[in-house]
Motif scaffolding. Structure first.
Motif, short mmCIF file in Angstrom:
data_model
loop_
_atom_site.label_atom_id
_atom_site.label_comp_id
_atom_site.label_asym_id
_atom_site.label_seq_id
_atom_site.Cartn_x
_atom_site.Cartn_y
_atom_site.Cartn_z
N GLY A 410 0.78 -1.22 0.00
CA GLY A 410 0.00 0.00 0.00
C GLY A 410 0.81 1.27 0.00
N VAL A 411 2.13 1.17 -0.04
CA VAL A 411 2.97 2.38 0.00
C VAL A 411 2.75 3.22 -1.25
N ASN A 412 2.73 2.57 -2.39
CA ASN A 412 2.57 3.30 -3.65
C ASN A 412 1.12 3.38 -4.11
N ASN A 413 0.32 2.40 -3.73
CA ASN A 413 -1.09 2.36 -4.14
C ASN A 413 -1.93 1.88 -2.97
N PRO A 414 -2.37 2.78 -2.09
CA PRO A 414 -3.10 2.36 -0.89
C PRO A 414 -4.39 1.61 -1.19
N ILE A 415 -5.15 2.03 -2.20
CA ILE A 415 -6.40 1.37 -2.53
C ILE A 415 -6.14 -0.09 -2.92
N LEU A 416 -5.13 -0.29 -3.76
CA LEU A 416 -4.77 -1.65 -4.15
C LEU A 416 -4.31 -2.45 -2.93
N GLY A 417 -3.57 -1.82 -2.03
CA GLY A 417 -3.12 -2.49 -0.84
C GLY A 417 -4.28 -2.97 0.02
N VAL A 418 -5.31 -2.14 0.17
CA VAL A 418 -6.48 -2.54 0.97
C VAL A 418 -7.19 -3.72 0.32
N VAL A 419 -7.40 -3.64 -0.98
CA VAL A 419 -8.11 -4.71 -1.69
C VAL A 419 -7.34 -6.03 -1.58
N VAL A 420 -6.03 -5.99 -1.80
CA VAL A 420 -5.23 -7.21 -1.72
C VAL A 420 -5.19 -7.73 -0.28
N ALA A 421 -5.13 -6.83 0.68
CA ALA A 421 -5.12 -7.25 2.09
C ALA A 421 -6.39 -8.02 2.44
N VAL A 422 -7.53 -7.53 1.98
CA VAL A 422 -8.80 -8.21 2.24
C VAL A 422 -8.83 -9.57 1.56
N LEU A 423 -8.39 -9.62 0.29
CA LEU A 423 -8.42 -10.88 -0.45
C LEU A 423 -7.48 -11.91 0.15
N VAL A 424 -6.27 -11.50 0.52
CA VAL A 424 -5.30 -12.44 1.09
C VAL A 424 -5.81 -12.97 2.43
N ALA A 425 -6.29 -12.09 3.29
CA ALA A 425 -6.81 -12.53 4.59
C ALA A 425 -8.00 -13.46 4.42
N ALA A 426 -8.90 -13.15 3.47
CA ALA A 426 -10.07 -14.01 3.24
C ALA A 426 -9.65 -15.38 2.73
N THR A 427 -8.69 -15.41 1.83
CA THR A 427 -8.23 -16.68 1.28
C THR A 427 -7.57 -17.54 2.34
N ILE A 428 -6.69 -16.94 3.14
CA ILE A 428 -6.02 -17.70 4.20
C ILE A 428 -7.03 -18.18 5.24
N GLY A 429 -8.01 -17.33 5.57
CA GLY A 429 -9.03 -17.74 6.53
C GLY A 429 -9.82 -18.94 6.03
N ALA A 430 -10.17 -18.94 4.75
CA ALA A 430 -10.90 -20.08 4.19
C ALA A 430 -10.06 -21.34 4.21
N LEU A 431 -8.78 -21.23 3.89
CA LEU A 431 -7.90 -22.40 3.90
C LEU A 431 -7.69 -22.93 5.32
N VAL A 432 -7.55 -22.03 6.27
CA VAL A 432 -7.34 -22.46 7.65
C VAL A 432 -8.54 -23.21 8.18
N SER A 433 -9.73 -22.81 7.77
CA SER A 433 -10.94 -23.43 8.32
C SER A 433 -11.20 -24.83 7.77
#
Length: 822
Positions: A410-433
């Motif tokens: 998110g240093v260079n593109n904060p909006i992209l950083g937020v979107v990727v952060a949500v997607l990565v956390a959601a994906t890892i959460g689904a895999l963990v469950s």
């Protein structure tokens, strides 16, 4: 090639190291076996997984130190008192005072109460025993020479641990299967009512099982204290690490639990011995090469091994068969949110937040920003725990993932950083469950706990991930890098996500989640894909937590995303009301207040009877959140359920809502322009919001029109008095100021309620005497039915009487013809 490498490493040295590690691992395994067996006893005999089991052992170790080192009692007497008296009595009190009041609550509430007890005891121990004073517990027979076995010297204390583990195994087998009390313990958890019909006493049996479990936890704590550090968190985790062992035994089998303890102890010892800087063996060379080539270190692998073993076991453990159950009705129930209330909150919440940032002191702005971020993490639990009934103890871990992604992308593109952060956390959460979705809720809680521990120790502790334990998290806009801006951004994000969560609850997917919470087995029988539904809700929950991490404070710290903080977030979200958006906000803001605000405000205040004892408010905040979670037995639906009930009528009546909002705005304006101080604002807002506003609907729909004007005048007058009285000049004690404000608000509420009168119009009117029915008033239908039943008249009799009367015949012959007496 392997032979050459072993020769270079030095095979004899490697063999001796292996033997030493094996002996050390078996000692640890024996300690884990004692602790895990107590956990199995508690679970198999009460059906409650005691997350506070490790804290029981920790408190017992400190109590043992107090008896021996503090008061000079003999070692044998101290051991007998702690293990045989103090710990069992404490376990029995916990069962009778806390766990017995949880009947009729969901598994989530039962788990959170034990988590609350864990956090309360961890916070209480440093209050009783000053952590600045170094303490240690000596081993048993410290002056005795070690005994050499297979070339490895073993101290007498470690041999005692071996012997104690063996005696515990034999004792539990004989006790649970060959004694009436042990059989009754196992019967109570299967069917409490049936066991009682067969002569068992479920109350005493449950107390005995918790006492036995606490005694075994105390034995593990006392035996483990000399080979560990006498510190609250360290000792608690020493016993907590044993939780992988009972999972191998499916929380039922004591022999398999001992096998799991051996696997866990040996794995941890081998990692400690072979994966350590300075060794010259082949394993260390491979690890060193790995660290040089990748920049990652395995320094914390030993402490993470229990979590890794637990996680791996979850991958292979067999699921239980589905059992047919009736629909489960629990005491923790939540109303379906309406769109009217949701939209009102969506408008007022961000506006109120902006107004709050104007008047709150700058010193508390950063703490408030942290509270709003924690509230967003708590909101992630609403669809998961509140709607579907699933349990996660890793929400702060998913927030940490979001913070790391945002800090790097998110240093260079904060909006992209937020979107990727949500997607990565959601994906890892689904895999963990996935590994635990086929198992019961407690396994899912343990799996997420294992994930949280692994992420904290193996990932977030890496210098490559968080240099020096810190990471700069950029704001959405570079000019918004202030605490005030972050508060507002978090408030807007909370509002938007809250609307989405309400939409989920009111959708078909939300109804499926609620059905799954009530009876997952019935849903599976009807063809609902539980795995897919669980994965979706876990991904949604993890994504929201990742969003909270992406919007975190300017500098994220690794210690903020630990397993302990995940426990606290889950606990206070449930305390607030995990099925409500407002409950999540209440819990998150309360956690932020306990961590950063209440301590400084009440730093010079204390509670207690000062000639006997006292405790500072700052120390009280260390374990007060845990005490709040313990109270869930009385109100499993959370605090916001009661608050919402009080304000529901205000939201449903437009006039009352407008008056309430305008009054709060007027108080804020006076504070913003400097007419009144912060303490006067606090007093006035407490009186207006919590006393006057809930009564405003009565000014339009109440049963006593003549009392509306006195109540309105009284409410406004009380608010004006709160604004005019300079609370800050009366006393310099912040504690006394809070007491004065609370007392004044309580008095105003009592007076206004008394002035208005009973809220029920029928209750306000005098009730007629039943003896005068038919004398000064006609009978009503209910009374006529009761009279007919008392006379023995049936519907057939009444029908015959009606026919006879229509034909002009007498009623008496008609009834006599049906067998009646003339």
């Amino acid at each position: 090639m392997i032979t050459t490498m072993l020769a270079a490493a030095g095979t004899p040295n490697l063999w001796n190291q292996f033997l030493t590690a094996s002996v050390a691992g078996l000692v640890t395994a024996a300690l884990y076996a004692i602790a895990a067996s107590g956990l199995v006893v508690t679970y198999t005999t009460s059906g409650v997984f005691n997350f506070a089991h490790g804290a029981f052992g920790m408190m017992a170790a400190f109590t043992y130190w107090q008896f021996t080192e503090g008061w000079g009692l003999p070692i044998w007497l101290s051991l007998l008192l702690v293990v045989g008296v103090v710990a069992p009595v404490f376990g029995g009190i916990v069962e009778k005072g806390l766990m017995r009041g949880l009947e009729g609550t969901s598994e989530l509430i039962k788990l959170v109460v034990t988590v609350s007890l864990l956090l309360a005891l961890i916070g209480l121990a440093p209050v009783i025993w000053d952590p600045t004073i170094a303490r240690s517990v000596p081993e048993f027979f410290p002056d005795s020479d070690p005994i050499t076995i297979a070339g490895v010297g073993i101290s007498i204390h470690r041999i005692i641990i071996f012997v104690a583990a063996g005696l515990v195994a034999v004792f539990l087998r004989l006790f649970l299967y060959n004694t009436r009390t042990g059989i009754a313990m196992r019967a109570v958890v299967d069917d409490r009512s049936l066991a009682q019909l067969n002569g068992a006493r479920p109350g005493l049996t449950s107390m005995a099982s918790w006492g036995l479990g606490a005694g075994l936890a105390a034995l593990a704590g006392v035996l483990g204290a000399p080979i560990s550090t006498l510190e609250a968190v360290t000792l608690t985790l020493l016993v907590f690490n044993a939780y992988a062992a009972p999972v191998i035994g499916r929380l039922k089998s004591v022999p398999l639990t001992f096998l799991g303890a051996i696997i866990l102890g040996l794995a941890q010892s081998y990692v400690s011995s072979f994966v350590k800087p300075g060794d010259t063996n082949v394993v260390e060379r491979a690890v060193t090469s790995f660290q040089i080539n990748t920049g990652w270190t395995l320094a914390n692998l030993q402490s993470a091994m229990p979590a890794i073993v637990l996680f791996v076991v979850m991958l292979f453990i067999r699921p239980e068969r589905l059992r047919s159950h009736s629909l489960s009705t629990t005491r923790d129930q939540f109303r379906v949110p309406t769109w009217r209330v949701t939209l009102i909150g969506a408008i007022l919440f961000p506006i109120g937040t902006i107004m709050l940032t104007v008047i709150i002191p700058d010193v508390f702005q950063l703490s408030l920003a942290s509270g709003y971020a924690l509230a967003l993490v708590g909101l992630s639990l609403v669809p998961l725990a509140g709607y579907s009934g699933q349990i996660s103890l890793a929400q702060m871990s998913f927030a940490g993932i979001g913070a790391v992604v945002m800090g790097n992308l998110g240093v260079n593109n904060p909006i992209l950083g937020v979107v990727v952060a949500v997607l990565v956390a959601a994906t890892i959460g689904a895999l963990v469950s996935l590994p635990a979705l086929r198992l019961s809720g407690i396994y899912l809680a343990l799996l997420t706990a294992a994930f949280a521990l692994m992420l904290s120790k193996l990932v977030l502790s890496q210098q490559k991930v968080m240099p020096q334990g810190n990471l700069a998290v950029p704001p959405l806009v570079s000019s918004w890098n202030t605490a005030t801006a972050r508060i507002i951004v978090s408030a807007v994000a909370f509002t938007l996500v809250g609307i989405a969560v309400v939409a989920v609850r009111r959708s078909g997917f939300g109804r499926r989640l609620m059905a799954m919470k009530d009876s997952p087995d019935a849903c599976a029988t009807l063809g609902l894909n539980l795995t897919r539904t669980n994965v979706y809700v876990f991904a949604l929950s993890s994504g929201i937590a990742g969003l909270a991490g992406a919007l975190w404070a300017s500098t994220a710290q690794a210690e903020q995303f630990t397993f302990e903080n995940s426990l606290a977030v889950t606990m206070l979200a449930v305390v607030g009301g995990v099925g409500l958006v407002g409950g999540a906000f209440f819990g998150g803001l309360l956690l932020g207040a306990f961590q950063s605000i209440l301590g400084p405000i009440f730093n010079s205040n204390a509670l207690g009877y000062f000639s006997v004892f006292s405790i500072s408010i700052a120390k009280l905040t260390s374990f007060a959140p845990g005490l709040m979670g313990i109270s869930l037995g009385r109100n499993p639906s959370g605090a916001m359920t009661e608050v919402g009930a009080g304000f529901r009528a205000v939201g449903e009546r437009t006039e009352a809502l407008v008056i309430s909002v305008l009054g709060a705005v007027g108080i804020w304006v006076l504070t913003a322009v400097g007419v009144v101080s912060g303490w006067q604002f606090t007093a006035a807002i407490v009186v207006w919001v919590f006393v006057v506003a809930p009564l405003t609907p009565l000014l339009f729909d109440g049963p006593h029109p003549s009392q509306r004007l006195p109540v309105a005048i009284g409410g406004v007058s009380a608010t004006v008095v709160a604004l005019l009285v300079p609370v800050a000049s009366i006393t310099e004690s912040n504690g006394w100021r809070v007491i004065m404000i609370g007392a004044f608000a309580g008095a105003v509420g009592a007076v206004l309620t008394r002035v208005y009168g009973p809220l029920d119009a029928e209750a306000a009117a005098p009730q007629p005497s039943p003896d005068l029915a038919g004398v000064n008033r006609p009978f009503d239908r209910g009374e006529l039915i009761e009279v007919d039943a008392a006379l023995g008249l049936t519907e057939a009799d009444l029908a015959t009487y009606a026919v006879s009367e229509t034909n002009g015949a007498s009623a008496v012959p008609a009834m006599a013809g049906n067998g009646g007496d003339s």
